[in-house]
Design an enzyme around this catalytic site. Structure first.
Site, PDB file in Angstrom:
ATOM      1  N   HIS A  29       0.840  -1.205   0.000  1.00  0.00           N
ATOM      2  CA  HIS A  29       0.000   0.000   0.000  1.00  0.00           C
ATOM      3  C   HIS A  29       0.872   1.252   0.000  1.00  0.00           C
ATOM      4  CE1 HIS A  29      -3.060  -2.660   2.286  1.00  0.00           C
ATOM      5  NE2 HIS A  29      -3.577  -2.445   1.092  1.00  0.00           N
ATOM      6  N   LYS A  53     -16.578  -7.509   7.544  1.00  0.00           N
ATOM      7  CA  LYS A  53     -17.451  -7.689   8.712  1.00  0.00           C
ATOM      8  C   LYS A  53     -16.658  -7.755   9.997  1.00  0.00           C
ATOM      9  CE  LYS A  53     -21.667  -9.705   6.903  1.00  0.00           C
ATOM     10  NZ  LYS A  53     -21.491 -10.647   5.787  1.00  0.00           N
ATOM     11  N   ARG A 102      -1.999  -5.961  -8.569  1.00  0.00           N
ATOM     12  CA  ARG A 102      -0.767  -6.726  -8.373  1.00  0.00           C
ATOM     13  C   ARG A 102      -0.593  -7.756  -9.472  1.00  0.00           C
ATOM     14  NH1 ARG A 102      -2.852  -8.097  -2.522  1.00  0.00           N
ATOM     15  NH2 ARG A 102      -4.618  -8.278  -3.904  1.00  0.00           N
ATOM     16  N   SER A 140      -2.870  -7.786   2.842  1.00  0.00           N
ATOM     17  CA  SER A 140      -3.139  -7.655   4.278  1.00  0.00           C
ATOM     18  C   SER A 140      -3.598  -8.998   4.846  1.00  0.00           C
ATOM     19  CB  SER A 140      -4.234  -6.609   4.529  1.00  0.00           C
ATOM     20  OG  SER A 140      -3.821  -5.349   4.089  1.00  0.00           O
TER      21      SER A 140
END
Ligand code: PNS
Length: 173
Positions: A29, A53, A102, A140
């Site tokens: 990022h 969520k 990516r 992530s």
């Protein structure tokens, strides 16, 4: 001679939104933020409040980490948004959504999202940038998995994120 291109003088600054979950921000990022900051006058890194969520870090923590690691960029700011991205972009007078791609596998989802956003707001352009090769496999999700299983995440996230992961999950340095 062919046609003559008339260049309009630049009257407004180019504001781009770089949206994402950033749960947590990775070096991939950051690489994209550095590239975006060079191209756009202002880059707003926008953390989606309800994108997942069950995020590992709450929205405030994700913003804190992003603010710490983008501190050196004078034209980068970090913000939170809720609801539709196009509405948020409009509220910020942004004409560009910046997204990173990516690998080919990212393309389908990104194309869908870009097309849907274009359908809702025709004036909004999605611009794709490619991170450095070294981060082409980084996500992530994998960083969290690595941290959960006790692996070192040092090469993949900035030190402040590594510390926060260690505090939350007991990741090795
Ligand atoms: O980092 P991510 O999880 O790939 O980011 C996805 C994100 C937050 C950019 C996307 O889910 C999003 O824009 N969410 C806000 C709601 C919205 O506008 N969805 C798109 C409608 S097609």
């Amino acid at each position: 001679m062919g046609y003559r291109m008339v260049l309009e003088p630049e009257t407004t600054s180019r504001i781009a939104i770089y949206p994402g979950s950033f749960d947590p921000v990775t070096k991939g990022h950051l690489d994209l933020i550095a590239r975006g900051a060079q191209i756009f006058d202002q880059l707003i890194v926008a953390v989606a409040q309800n994108s997942e969520k069950d995020p590992l870090f709450d929205a405030k923590e994700r913003v804190e980490m992003l603010e710490a690691v983008t501190f050196e960029y004078k034209n980068v700011e970090v913000d939170l948004f809720e609801g539709l991205l196009v509405n948020y972009a409009r509220s910020q007078n942004a004409r560009v959504i910046l997204r990173g791609i990516r690998a080919v596998s990212d393309y389908e989802y990104e194309l869908q999202m870009a097309m849907m956003n274009r359908k809702i707001e025709e004036q909004l352009e999605t611009v794709f940038m490619i991170p450095a090769m070294a981060y082409s496999y980084l996500s992530s999700r994998l960083v969290k998995e690595l941290a959960r299983l006790g692996g070192s995440v040092k090469d993949f996230v900035p030190p402040i994120v590594e510390e926060r992961l260690r505090a939350k999950l007991g990741a090795k340095s």
